[in-house]
Design an enzyme around this catalytic site. Structure first.
Site, mmCIF file in Angstrom:
data_model
loop_
_atom_site.group_PDB
_atom_site.id
_atom_site.type_symbol
_atom_site.label_atom_id
_atom_site.label_comp_id
_atom_site.label_asym_id
_atom_site.label_seq_id
_atom_site.Cartn_x
_atom_site.Cartn_y
_atom_site.Cartn_z
ATOM 1 N N ASN A 10 -0.570 -10.864 -10.344
ATOM 2 C CA ASN A 10 0.693 -11.080 -9.630
ATOM 3 C C ASN A 10 0.341 -11.497 -8.205
ATOM 4 O O ASN A 10 -0.054 -10.659 -7.400
ATOM 5 C CB ASN A 10 1.504 -9.767 -9.639
ATOM 6 N N LYS A 12 2.235 -12.498 -5.923
ATOM 7 C CA LYS A 12 3.320 -12.169 -4.969
ATOM 8 C C LYS A 12 3.567 -13.362 -4.038
ATOM 9 O O LYS A 12 3.461 -14.500 -4.472
ATOM 10 C CB LYS A 12 2.982 -10.893 -4.202
ATOM 11 N N HIS A 96 10.002 -5.743 -10.943
ATOM 12 C CA HIS A 96 8.923 -5.239 -10.077
ATOM 13 C C HIS A 96 9.524 -4.325 -9.012
ATOM 14 O O HIS A 96 10.629 -4.572 -8.522
ATOM 15 C CB HIS A 96 8.185 -6.416 -9.435
ATOM 16 N N GLU A 98 8.997 -4.060 -5.987
ATOM 17 C CA GLU A 98 9.358 -4.738 -4.730
ATOM 18 C C GLU A 98 10.724 -5.402 -4.862
ATOM 19 O O GLU A 98 11.495 -5.447 -3.900
ATOM 20 C CB GLU A 98 8.256 -5.755 -4.351
ATOM 21 N N GLU A 168 3.806 0.916 -13.199
ATOM 22 C CA GLU A 168 3.279 0.750 -11.851
ATOM 23 C C GLU A 168 3.834 1.848 -10.948
ATOM 24 O O GLU A 168 4.951 1.711 -10.419
ATOM 25 C CB GLU A 168 3.701 -0.613 -11.297
ATOM 26 N N GLY A 174 -0.443 -1.533 -3.766
ATOM 27 C CA GLY A 174 -0.873 -2.068 -2.471
ATOM 28 C C GLY A 174 -1.299 -1.014 -1.479
ATOM 29 O O GLY A 174 -1.443 -1.295 -0.289
ATOM 30 N N SER A 214 -3.106 -0.840 -7.392
ATOM 31 C CA SER A 214 -4.453 -0.807 -6.807
ATOM 32 C C SER A 214 -5.558 -0.801 -7.862
ATOM 33 O O SER A 214 -6.585 -0.150 -7.679
ATOM 34 C CB SER A 214 -4.593 0.372 -5.838
HETATM 35 C C1 PEP Z 1 1.596 -5.141 -8.188
HETATM 36 O O1 PEP Z 1 2.293 -5.357 -7.223
HETATM 37 O O2 PEP Z 1 2.007 -5.488 -9.317
HETATM 38 C C2 PEP Z 1 0.318 -4.474 -7.974
HETATM 39 C C3 PEP Z 1 -0.165 -3.775 -8.950
HETATM 40 O O3 PEP Z 1 -0.251 -4.615 -6.735
HETATM 41 P P1 PEP Z 1 -1.675 -3.999 -6.251
HETATM 42 O O4 PEP Z 1 -2.664 -4.293 -7.342
HETATM 43 O O5 PEP Z 1 -1.984 -4.740 -4.986
HETATM 44 O O6 PEP Z 1 -1.468 -2.544 -6.052
#
Ligand code: PEP
Length: 255
Positions: A10, A12, A96, A98, A168, A174, A214
């Site tokens: 992703n 973003k 997601h 976000e 997630e 992040g 992460s």
């Molecule tokens: C995401 O936003 O889908 C995600 C998993 O981000 P990160 O790997 O940076 O935590």
């Protein structure tokens, strides 16, 4: 394992079309045609077409980060499923955290998108996950169940088998904090049992449940070794070819 591992990046709001094309080129050269792992990249809307052309002859697949659940019309700033299909996208990330947090997306709206994606021959990657407050209040399983059932409302068993779920935990996205493999497995197993209650165990066994939050080369092997973790949805570590390809390699080894 009968479920094929899936590693999805992703991107973003990162990478211009040119930078995205460079990254996609490197990933495409790492992924073989008879790859045991399914690999998906999800660029921004403006980079989709260019990235699509770069990966055209490779085994890498294209995903979008969102869609609007109407065929066309006066929806300024939005992107339709038909437009995504036109650039050969196969997957679309929906719900997601976000989008839920910054754009106030509700389970009902995410559900509209999930159904619209399926009707449009796009595979939803439905994201669910609890916040830190919810985890600390011992609400993790309940929150994930609500988001899962909300997102899948009205989806038939046949369609459900195609959907990808991404667990997630919001507190791990992040932040550099990862759920331990045991914490993640507990939630993944609970998600699968909710799916089994709704659709029966043979459908639930087909549905891939990705971990996101992460995930990076240093923690991927242990996460991917868990029984119900079928791959990763990766943010930060998907922005560099080396780390993303290392994650593909981890999934190959876990297979
Ligand atoms: C995401 O936003 O889908 C995600 C998993 O981000 P990160 O790997 O940076 O935590």
């Amino acid at each position: 394992m009968s479920r094929k591992y899936l590693i999805a990046g992703n991107w973003k709001m990162n990478k211009t079309p040119a930078d995205g094309a460079d990254l996609a080129k490197e990933i495409a050269s790492f992924v073989s045609k008879d790859e045991s792992v399914e690999v998906v990249v999800c660029p921004t809307a403006v980079a989709l077409d260019r990235v699509s052309q770069v990966i055209e002859d490779s085994a890498v697949k294209l995903g979008a980060q969102n869609l609007y659940p109407k065929a066309s019309g006066a929806y300024t700033g939005e992107i339709s499923a038909e437009m995504l299909r036109a650039v050969f996208a196969k997957y679309v990330i929906l719900g997601h955290s976000e989008r839920r947090e910054y754009f106030a997306e509700t389970d009902a709206f995410v559900n509209e998108k999930v159904k619209f994606a399926l009707e449009s021959n796009l595979i939803p990657i439905l994201c669910i996950g609890e916040t830190l407050e919810q985890r600390e209040a011992d609400e993790t399983l309940e929150v994930n169940k609500t988001q899962l059932l909300g997102g899948m409302e009205g989806v038939s068993a046949e369609d459900a088998a195609k959907v990808v779920i991404a667990y997630e935990p919001v507190w791990a996205i992040g932040t550099g904090k990862t759920a331990t493999p045991e914490m993640a497995q507990e939630v993944h197993a609970a998600i699968r049992s909710v799916l089994a209650e709704k659709y029966g165990s043979s459908v639930a066994e087909k549905i891939r449940i990705l971990y996101g939050g992460s995930m990076k080369p240093a923690n991927a092997d242990d996460l991917l070794a868990q029984k119900d973790i079928d791959g990763g949805l990766i943010g930060g570590a998907a922005l560099e070819a080396k780390s993303f390809c290392d994650l593909i390699e981890s999934a190959r080894k876990a297979d």
